[in-house]
Design an enzyme around this catalytic site. Structure first.
Site, mmCIF file in Angstrom:
data_model
loop_
_atom_site.group_PDB
_atom_site.id
_atom_site.type_symbol
_atom_site.label_atom_id
_atom_site.label_comp_id
_atom_site.label_asym_id
_atom_site.label_seq_id
_atom_site.Cartn_x
_atom_site.Cartn_y
_atom_site.Cartn_z
ATOM 1 N N PHE A 1 0.824 -1.224 0.000
ATOM 2 C CA PHE A 1 0.000 0.000 0.000
ATOM 3 C C PHE A 1 0.847 1.258 0.000
ATOM 4 O O PHE A 1 0.364 2.332 -0.349
ATOM 5 C CB PHE A 1 -0.956 0.003 1.207
ATOM 6 C CG PHE A 1 -0.328 0.477 2.496
ATOM 7 C CD1 PHE A 1 0.306 -0.412 3.344
ATOM 8 C CD2 PHE A 1 -0.364 1.821 2.842
ATOM 9 C CE1 PHE A 1 0.904 0.036 4.514
ATOM 10 C CE2 PHE A 1 0.223 2.269 4.020
ATOM 11 C CZ PHE A 1 0.863 1.372 4.856
ATOM 12 N N LYS A 2 2.124 1.137 0.377
ATOM 13 C CA LYS A 2 2.999 2.304 0.392
ATOM 14 C C LYS A 2 3.038 3.007 -0.973
ATOM 15 O O LYS A 2 3.304 4.195 -1.044
ATOM 16 C CB LYS A 2 4.424 1.901 0.769
ATOM 17 C CG LYS A 2 4.602 1.152 2.089
ATOM 18 C CD LYS A 2 4.381 2.015 3.289
ATOM 19 C CE LYS A 2 4.937 1.464 4.595
ATOM 20 N NZ LYS A 2 4.433 0.153 5.026
ATOM 21 N N ASP A 3 2.795 2.250 -2.063
ATOM 22 C CA ASP A 3 2.828 2.858 -3.393
ATOM 23 C C ASP A 3 1.773 3.954 -3.551
ATOM 24 O O ASP A 3 1.976 4.897 -4.322
ATOM 25 C CB ASP A 3 2.582 1.794 -4.471
ATOM 26 C CG ASP A 3 3.772 0.846 -4.642
ATOM 27 O OD1 ASP A 3 4.920 1.305 -4.535
ATOM 28 O OD2 ASP A 3 3.524 -0.358 -4.885
ATOM 29 N N MET B 1 3.581 6.917 -2.015
ATOM 30 C CA MET B 1 4.906 7.211 -2.533
ATOM 31 C C MET B 1 4.863 7.613 -4.003
ATOM 32 O O MET B 1 5.574 8.516 -4.424
ATOM 33 C CB MET B 1 5.801 5.994 -2.319
ATOM 34 C CG MET B 1 7.218 6.336 -2.092
ATOM 35 S SD MET B 1 7.511 7.369 -0.640
ATOM 36 C CE MET B 1 7.676 6.144 0.624
#
Ligand SMILES: *Cc1c(COP(=O)(O)O)cnc(C)c1O
Length: 463
Positions: free
Chosen positions: A111-113, A116
């Site tokens: 989920f960091k995408d 980011m």
């Protein structure tokens, strides 16, 4: 829109400055001076919109005049175009009134995408305009680093250094950080655990001479722009399930408290969120703190959900700031106690405030494996171990007719050993990453020593 520090002693900044700065100069975290509220009709009008259109409407008020509507629309479009699913954040159903929000269709499968990729585009647009250069330094328990490297690789005005705990990230996570070939990205394997990496980054930000000489910028989950990007999928999911006419609960596998804090912001913006359930693995400081009021550090015990192997949960400071009715002095005092005494006690009033929004639970290693196995047998869905922690805790918090959404934070192929041990199946990487195991790696091993890390950064960054 202006941004203030949780410790009350740093300059007030606009959106662009808060984003480029990351950590405030008083050691605090930035939050908007006021939280904009969306009327029920505005929330209802999100029904049927694309993820990108929803993102624009939810985030626009926070951005102020940092970008024009036209620029911001283009930035959002570029951020999500590399995702492997047209819905970006699709919902699947696990059982009666229990849904999984799949947040792992981005380029690095976590989920960091979501945050980011957006922040990469925002930085690019802001730095092109000003001609400024920055050095991004981040600590990662695995997924932030790969997402950051993917988002910033090859950008002209940015050098990126990612600190990860040597030997404590999965092979897929490590390879995603060490195989990009662009010379502006650097993976540093630190002899320490994640909290050591995070502490080193904090210390670099507090070393003002170093900070100013390299133009330090932070993209860890303390960066407000990251929290903001994550607010969007709470809206898209809840609206799909009937908000604003229906209350929706969320369970969030939690480490640094960034993802779940985004849910809290969504609630404050007017989204009818019921419980926000913090799900921890055996490193359960947040579960203990919310239950007893005692936020007390213990050692990190490595688990099969390594991205949540954290004892100092940096974004929790934002929740404390709200629970203490924005009393920066009180928050600074708690953080001082954490640093000097290894813990602090949350006041009764603040604990009650936290309880109005947050519930919590923990899952042991055995429970996590059993959940991966059981969900696969019942539905065919293969969970990563972090998502399994969430599902396990969510099951204990289901409330009759209220839909529960559990956030699935990573793709199972990022953690193939844990998944195989639980199910006997080894989940394959999506086609776009299929050759990851064959690519050459490039990594610098470094001691857990601030001076050594700073020297390496000074030497490697492009002038
Ligand atoms: C980062 C991460 C988490 C924890 O998210 P926080 O915002 O730090 O609470 C959970 N699961 C996965 C897979 C992650 O990468």
């Amino acid at each position: 829109m202006q941004y203030v520090s949780t410790r009350g002693q740093a300059p007030v900044l606009n959106f662009e400055q808060a984003m480029l700065t990351g950590l405030a100069r008083d050691g605090g975290l930035y939050l908007p001076e006021t939280i904009p509220v969306m009327a029920p009709a505005e929330i209802g009008a999100l029904a049927g919109l694309s993820y990108e259109e929803t993102a624009f409407r939810v985030m626009r008020p926070f951005v102020g005049d940092a970008f024009t509507d036209h620029e911001f629309t283009a930035i959002i479009a570029r951020a999500y175009r590399a995702f492997g699913h047209a819905a970006r954040a699709p919902l699947v159903q696990l059982g009666p009134n229990h849904f999984l929000l799949e947040l792992f269709h981005g380029p690095t499968l976590a989920f960091k995408d979501f945050a980011m990729q957006l922040i990469g585009q925002l930085f690019q647009a802001a730095l092109e305009r000003s001609g400024q250069r920055v050095t991004i330094v981040g600590a990662t328990s695995g997924d932030t680093g790969s997402a950051a490297i993917e988002a910033f690789r090859g950008l002209d005005n940015v050098d990126v250094f990612i600190l990860f705990p040597h030997g404590r990230v999965s092979e897929v996570q490590r390879r995603q950080m060490t195989t990009p070939t662009e010379d502006n990205v650097h993976a540093l394997a630190v002899d320490g655990d994640f909290d050591d990496c995070q502490a080193a980054v904090k210390d670099m930000f507090n070393d003002f001479a170093f900070r100013d000489s390299v133009g330090l910028a932070g993209v860890n989950s303390i960066n407000w722009a990251r929290v903001l990007a994550q607010v969007v999928y709470y809206f898209s999911a809840a609206v799909s399930l009937g908000a604003p006419g229906r209350v929706v609960d969320f369970t969030v596998p939690t480490g640094n408290f960034g993802d779940i804090f985004a849910g809290y912001i969504a609630k404050r913006m007017g989204l009818p969120v019921g419980q926000l359930v913090v799900a921890t693995n055996q490193n359960d400081i947040l579960h203990r703190a919310l239950g007893t009021g005692g936020y007390v550090k213990q050692g990190v015990v490595p688990s099969i959900s390594p991205s949540m192997d954290i004892q100092v949960s940096s974004n929790f400071e934002r929740a404390l700031f709200e629970a203490y009715e924005r009393d920066g002095k009180a928050v600074a005092q708690l953080m001082e106690e954490l640093k000097t005494q290894g813990g602090f006690h949350i006041s009764q009033g603040a604990l009650e405030k936290l309880g109005e929004s947050f519930a919590s639970g923990r899952a042991s290693e055995e429970e996590t494996s059993a959940t991966i196995r059981a969900v696969h047998a019942a539905t065919g869905e293969i969970l990563c171990p972090h998502s399994a922690v969430g599902v396990r805790v969510a099951e204990a918090h289901l409330r009759g007719p209220v839909p529960m959404v559990t956030l699935a934070t990573a793709h199972p192929a990022k953690f193939p050993d844990a998944v195989e041990a639980a199910t006997g199946l080894r989940p394959p990487l999506p086609a776009r990453l299929a050759d990851l195991y064959e690519r050459d790696e490039r990594v610098s091993r470094v001691a857990n020593d601030l001076g050594a890390i700073e020297a390496l950064i000074k030497e490697r960054r492009r002038a």
